[in-house]
Design an enzyme around this catalytic site. Structure first.
Site, PDB file in Angstrom:
ATOM      1  N   GLU A  38     -33.385  14.382 -18.135  1.00 53.00           N
ATOM      2  CA  GLU A  38     -33.423  12.931 -17.997  1.00 53.00           C
ATOM      3  C   GLU A  38     -34.589  12.552 -17.083  1.00 53.00           C
ATOM      4  O   GLU A  38     -34.759  13.154 -16.016  1.00 53.00           O
ATOM      5  CB  GLU A  38     -32.099  12.427 -17.408  1.00 53.00           C
ATOM      6  CG  GLU A  38     -32.091  10.989 -16.959  1.00 53.00           C
ATOM      7  CD  GLU A  38     -32.467   9.999 -18.047  1.00 53.00           C
ATOM      8  OE1 GLU A  38     -33.246   9.070 -17.750  1.00 53.00           O
ATOM      9  OE2 GLU A  38     -31.997  10.165 -19.190  1.00 53.00           O
ATOM     10  N   ARG A 112     -20.198  -0.054 -20.432  1.00 51.26           N
ATOM     11  CA  ARG A 112     -21.078   1.051 -20.845  1.00 51.26           C
ATOM     12  C   ARG A 112     -21.156   2.126 -19.769  1.00 51.26           C
ATOM     13  O   ARG A 112     -21.146   3.329 -20.068  1.00 51.26           O
ATOM     14  CB  ARG A 112     -22.470   0.504 -21.159  1.00 51.26           C
ATOM     15  CG  ARG A 112     -23.457   1.552 -21.650  1.00 51.26           C
ATOM     16  CD  ARG A 112     -24.823   0.933 -21.898  1.00 51.26           C
ATOM     17  NE  ARG A 112     -24.802   0.070 -23.066  1.00 51.26           N
ATOM     18  CZ  ARG A 112     -25.053   0.481 -24.311  1.00 51.26           C
ATOM     19  NH1 ARG A 112     -25.315   1.756 -24.539  1.00 51.26           N
ATOM     20  NH2 ARG A 112     -25.030  -0.358 -25.307  1.00 51.26           N
ATOM     21  N   TYR A 220     -15.841 -11.170 -23.814  1.00 49.19           N
ATOM     22  CA  TYR A 220     -14.588 -10.409 -23.844  1.00 49.19           C
ATOM     23  C   TYR A 220     -14.307  -9.823 -22.460  1.00 49.19           C
ATOM     24  O   TYR A 220     -15.208  -9.696 -21.617  1.00 49.19           O
ATOM     25  CB  TYR A 220     -14.637  -9.293 -24.891  1.00 49.19           C
ATOM     26  CG  TYR A 220     -15.852  -8.403 -24.869  1.00 49.19           C
ATOM     27  CD1 TYR A 220     -15.978  -7.362 -23.947  1.00 49.19           C
ATOM     28  CD2 TYR A 220     -16.874  -8.571 -25.805  1.00 49.19           C
ATOM     29  CE1 TYR A 220     -17.077  -6.523 -23.954  1.00 49.19           C
ATOM     30  CE2 TYR A 220     -17.988  -7.733 -25.822  1.00 49.19           C
ATOM     31  CZ  TYR A 220     -18.079  -6.709 -24.894  1.00 49.19           C
ATOM     32  OH  TYR A 220     -19.176  -5.884 -24.901  1.00 49.19           O
ATOM     33  N   ASP A 297     -30.513   6.498 -31.092  1.00 53.62           N
ATOM     34  CA  ASP A 297     -31.585   5.514 -31.250  1.00 53.62           C
ATOM     35  C   ASP A 297     -32.940   6.144 -31.506  1.00 53.62           C
ATOM     36  O   ASP A 297     -33.820   5.503 -32.067  1.00 53.62           O
ATOM     37  CB  ASP A 297     -31.670   4.631 -29.995  1.00 53.62           C
ATOM     38  CG  ASP A 297     -30.609   3.552 -29.969  1.00 53.62           C
ATOM     39  OD1 ASP A 297     -29.926   3.362 -30.998  1.00 53.62           O
ATOM     40  OD2 ASP A 297     -30.460   2.890 -28.922  1.00 53.62           O
TER      41      ASP A 297
END
Length: 408
Positions: A38, A112, A220, A297
């Site tokens: 990362e 998330r 939400y 993605d």
């Protein structure tokens, strides 16, 4: 005999997002040694809430994280679509027993960062996964028997490389070479509020979408009702690369000037918005070559209108690990089978997401026709239309093949 000869080289994963972590976990469960890189100094997920459909819960079950996910999700009672101009109800889909009976798994909402943290914690506990931060991947060389990863920390040697490095993937740039992503012309503003800052009549336990003319607002609850998530989307020529720029509140309110009072009242609750420009790519059939492949993605970026970006990446992780485990050591062949199983499904979601964006943002006569069409459908008909996406067992079922040791 040196260490490299004694031990199989690891599988490299570029990218520590939800897709990369799901791939690392899935591969480790299949017996592979994994090293994940990362570029950020700290692995963390930006953003706010995401929706997770029944297909995601199938993946959670495969990864063994269902209980951890269930401890963090909110369960909405309905999926609701309202007309943001007239205020009329367009669609209401109950998410109770009938929905679960149809698709086996529930529909839920999660922050998330909570989902990302669950995956990261399990990966960090695995003896088969090494996570390295602050490492920038500059490129790779596939030597056939191994892949050389060129990084900011020097060259590293692995058995294969999975590019899970997102929309602006460095691995894709070298592997596919198809230039920059497609800018959709749609901008998303997101914010999260403590639930007690939202008037009670504006915070039902539903996943609600207010569809306007070239705009929509989604809201939400999150974290069991502690937080309230809002995402406002509108058409704009503004362009800022990335996911976390500060939004222009004046432009936001101007774009929603014709919205119903409920929408305006919710937008008024936010002082500072974070924004991102929505981008995707046209579907492609091939995203693997030799010992290198793409995931999530990096392979098939999509607009957010079907709430499936993270779900598709996690599905990728399951299929990829299954194919690699069944490959008798031929990972290049496994990568080709993986993309063959995935490209039509992910391509359909990519194209459907574009269509949903136009559907949500319809104006004039198109808006009235949309409402008339959706209001005429029964709940059963609406669920029929979701079946291809949520009935995921056949999609993730690996064809029968001889399985041999992954370290062969």
């Amino acid at each position: 005999m040196n260490t490299e000869q004694q031990q199989p080289l690891p599988i490299f994963i570029a990218g520590g997002g939800i897709g990369g972590l799901a791939a690392a976990l899935s591969l480790s469960r299949a017996g592979f040694s994994v090293r994940l890189f990362e570029r950020a100094r700290e692995i963390k997920e930006i953003g706010a809430g995401i929706q997770i459909g029944p297909n995601a819960f199938h993946v959670f079950e495969r990864l063994g994280i269902t209980d951890a996910v269930n401890a963090k999700v909110s369960r909405p009672s309905k999926l609701v679509m309202m007309d943001g101009i007239s205020g009329e109800k367009v669609v209401s889909i109950p998410l109770d027993g009938f929905f679960i009976d149809r698709f086996r798994y529930p529909y839920a909402l999660i922050h998330r960062s909570d989902l990302h943290r669950i995956l990261l914690d399990v990966c960090l506990q695995s003896p088969h996964i090494e996570v390295s931060t602050n490492v920038k991947v500059d490129g790779f060389t596939d030597e056939g028997g191994r892949v050389v990863l060129h990084t900011s920390g020097g060259d590293m040697y692995g058995r294969a490389l999975i590019g899970a490095d997102g929309l602006w993937s460095t691995v894709r740039s070298q592997l596919v070479g198809d230039g920059a992503p497609r800018v959709s012309g749609h901008i998303a503003y997101r914010a999260v509020l403590p639930i007690n800052e939202v008037p009670e009549h504006l915070r039902p336990n539903t996943m609600t979408l207010w569809a306007g003319a070239k705009t929509h607002l989604v809201h939400y609850p999150l974290r069991g009702g502690e937080l309230f998530n809002l995402v406002a989307v509108f058409h704009s020529d503004s362009y800022v690369e990335g996911w976390d720029a500060e939004g222009d509140a004046a432009e936001l309110h101007m774009r929603f000037r014709d919205a119903v009072p409920e929408v305006k009242a919710l937008l008024a609750k936010i002082d500072t918005w974070r924004m991102w420009v929505l981008c995707d790519r046209d579907p492609i059939k091939e995203w693997s070559k030799g010992n290198v492949t793409l995931l999530g993605d990096a392979a098939h970026p999509m607009l957010q209108y079907m709430a499936q970006g993270a779900c598709m990446a996690m599905e990728d992780a399951i299929v990829l690990a299954d194919e690699m485990a069944a490959a008798n050591g031929d990972l290049a062949a496994a990568f080709l089978r993986y993309e063959e199983r995935r490209y039509l499904r992910t391509g359909k979601v990519q194209m459907s997401a574009r269509l949903y964006g136009e559907f949500y943002h319809a104006d004039g006569v198109k808006r009235e026709l949309r409402n008339q069409f959706l209001q005429s459908r029964s709940v059963e008909q609406t669920l029929d239309g979701m079946a291809w996406l949520y009935n995921v067992e056949p999609v993730l079922r690996t064809p029968d093949r001889a399985t041999t040791s992954t370290t062969a």
